[in-house]
Motif scaffolding. Structure first.
Motif, mmCIF file in Angstrom:
data_model
loop_
_atom_site.group_PDB
_atom_site.id
_atom_site.type_symbol
_atom_site.label_atom_id
_atom_site.label_comp_id
_atom_site.label_asym_id
_atom_site.label_seq_id
_atom_site.Cartn_x
_atom_site.Cartn_y
_atom_site.Cartn_z
ATOM 1 N N UNK A 67 1.177 -0.939 -0.065
ATOM 2 C CA UNK A 67 -0.106 0.259 0.068
ATOM 3 C C UNK A 67 1.022 0.856 -0.045
ATOM 4 N N UNK A 68 1.980 0.941 -0.375
ATOM 5 C CA UNK A 68 2.967 2.407 -0.454
ATOM 6 C C UNK A 68 3.972 2.952 1.140
ATOM 7 N N UNK A 69 3.281 1.670 1.985
ATOM 8 C CA UNK A 69 3.434 2.761 3.743
ATOM 9 C C UNK A 69 4.788 1.693 3.928
ATOM 10 N N UNK A 70 5.034 1.624 5.477
ATOM 11 C CA UNK A 70 6.435 0.527 5.750
ATOM 12 C C UNK A 70 5.948 -0.449 5.928
ATOM 13 N N UNK A 71 6.419 -2.000 5.223
ATOM 14 C CA UNK A 71 6.178 -3.090 6.055
ATOM 15 C C UNK A 71 6.792 -3.508 6.753
ATOM 16 N N UNK A 72 6.780 -4.872 6.859
ATOM 17 C CA UNK A 72 7.192 -5.624 8.668
ATOM 18 C C UNK A 72 7.612 -6.905 8.054
ATOM 19 N N UNK A 73 8.680 -7.309 9.143
ATOM 20 C CA UNK A 73 9.429 -8.605 8.823
ATOM 21 C C UNK A 73 9.369 -9.493 9.977
ATOM 22 N N UNK A 74 8.501 -10.673 9.970
ATOM 23 C CA UNK A 74 8.030 -11.366 10.972
ATOM 24 C C UNK A 74 9.793 -12.296 11.744
ATOM 25 N N UNK A 75 10.034 -12.876 10.297
ATOM 26 C CA UNK A 75 11.797 -13.498 11.106
ATOM 27 C C UNK A 75 12.557 -13.005 9.389
ATOM 28 N N UNK A 76 14.030 -13.245 9.924
ATOM 29 C CA UNK A 76 15.250 -13.254 8.641
ATOM 30 C C UNK A 76 16.089 -14.249 9.184
ATOM 31 N N UNK A 77 16.631 -15.116 8.542
ATOM 32 C CA UNK A 77 17.543 -15.501 8.815
ATOM 33 C C UNK A 77 18.578 -15.590 8.070
ATOM 34 N N UNK A 78 19.891 -15.557 7.791
ATOM 35 C CA UNK A 78 21.267 -15.167 6.781
ATOM 36 C C UNK A 78 21.384 -16.228 6.135
ATOM 37 N N UNK A 79 21.048 -16.178 4.564
ATOM 38 C CA UNK A 79 20.919 -17.596 4.092
ATOM 39 C C UNK A 79 22.328 -17.228 3.330
ATOM 40 N N UNK A 80 23.185 -16.698 3.027
ATOM 41 C CA UNK A 80 24.476 -16.515 2.614
ATOM 42 C C UNK A 80 25.449 -15.993 3.898
ATOM 43 N N UNK A 81 26.035 -16.409 4.354
ATOM 44 C CA UNK A 81 27.354 -16.309 5.400
ATOM 45 C C UNK A 81 28.362 -15.864 5.119
#
Length: 239
Positions: A67-81
């Motif tokens: 909607x053109x607004x700031x989004x949110x992240x629920x989870x994150x993980x590094x897939x290439x270290x």
């Protein structure tokens, strides 16, 4: 819409006391900007501030409202270290510069798998190689293929390069036409891969001259382009 996607971090900015505003280029949805609340104070949460260093390659679970607004992240993980990109002082400075260039250059909020894969593979090459003095020039030149403004090389043997037209020409026909050593050096970057570009022998001055030519080209061809603030630090390192 909850979406799981790969994402490459372009920037992160502290907001309020403990929040981050993070811009990422995602594999499935193009450029996205997220508000991460409380992440700077979080020690046990699913999101860590260290995940959002420039050019980190993540897999995220995000809520994309589109909607053109700031989004949110629920989870994150590094897939290439990365092994060296954030610990080697030259590479980390390159990462800051390239992240800034990417954020200034890419505006599309739509899927572009080829562009994502190009950035992803290029950064992994940078992480695993040591002879990288020419990497940023070659990376930015190849990036113009994906940005729709790659120079026309059909007459690359001609002496003048018209920066505004993106063409090699036989005559000096505009203020943007140039015949110089830096144009000759610039020609060496066409039609090669990263391994070949690392073997190009350029003086520090010649390398800086070619980089400045590329940046001038970006300024002429990309709407809203801004000169990267990190350029000064990069130039000091390579000098």
């Amino acid at each position: 819409m909850i979406e799981t996607t790969k994402a490459i971090v372009f920037s992160s900015l502290k907001y309020a006391e403990a929040d981050l505003i993070v811009t990422c280029f995602t594999q499935k949805s193009g450029l996205k900007t997220y508000l991460l609340r409380g992440v700077l104070n979080s020690k046990k949460g699913k999101l860590k501030a260290s995940y959002f260093l420039p050019l980190t390659q993540l897999e995220i679970v995000a809520n994309h409202k589109n909607k053109g607004t700031l989004e949110s992240i629920r989870e994150a993980k590094v897939y290439h270290t990365y092994q060296t990109l954030h610990t080697n002082v030259v590479k980390s400075s390159l990462a800051l510069f390239l992240a800034e260039m990417l954020k200034n250059s890419i505006k599309e909020e739509e899927t572009n798998i080829r562009l994502f894969e190009y950035i992803e593979a290029s950064l992994q090459w940078l992480d695993h190689h040591d002879n990288i003095a020419n990497f940023h020039i070659h990376f930015l030149l190849k990036l113009t293929e994906h940005l729709g403004c790659y120079p026309d090389t059909s007459e690359i043997e001609l002496p003048y390069f018209n920066l505004a037209e993106g063409q090699f020409q036989n005559e000096d026909i505009s203020i943007y036409s140039e015949m110089s050593e830096r144009v000759d050096d610039f020609k060496m970057f066409f039609g090669i891969n990263f391994d070949n570009s690392s073997a190009l022998k350029l003086t520090k001055k010649a390398r800086l001259d070619v980089l400045n030519l590329v940046l001038e080209y970006y300024q002429l061809h990309l709407h809203g382009y801004k000169k990267p603030k990190s350029l000064a630090v990069l130039n000091q390192l390579f000098n």
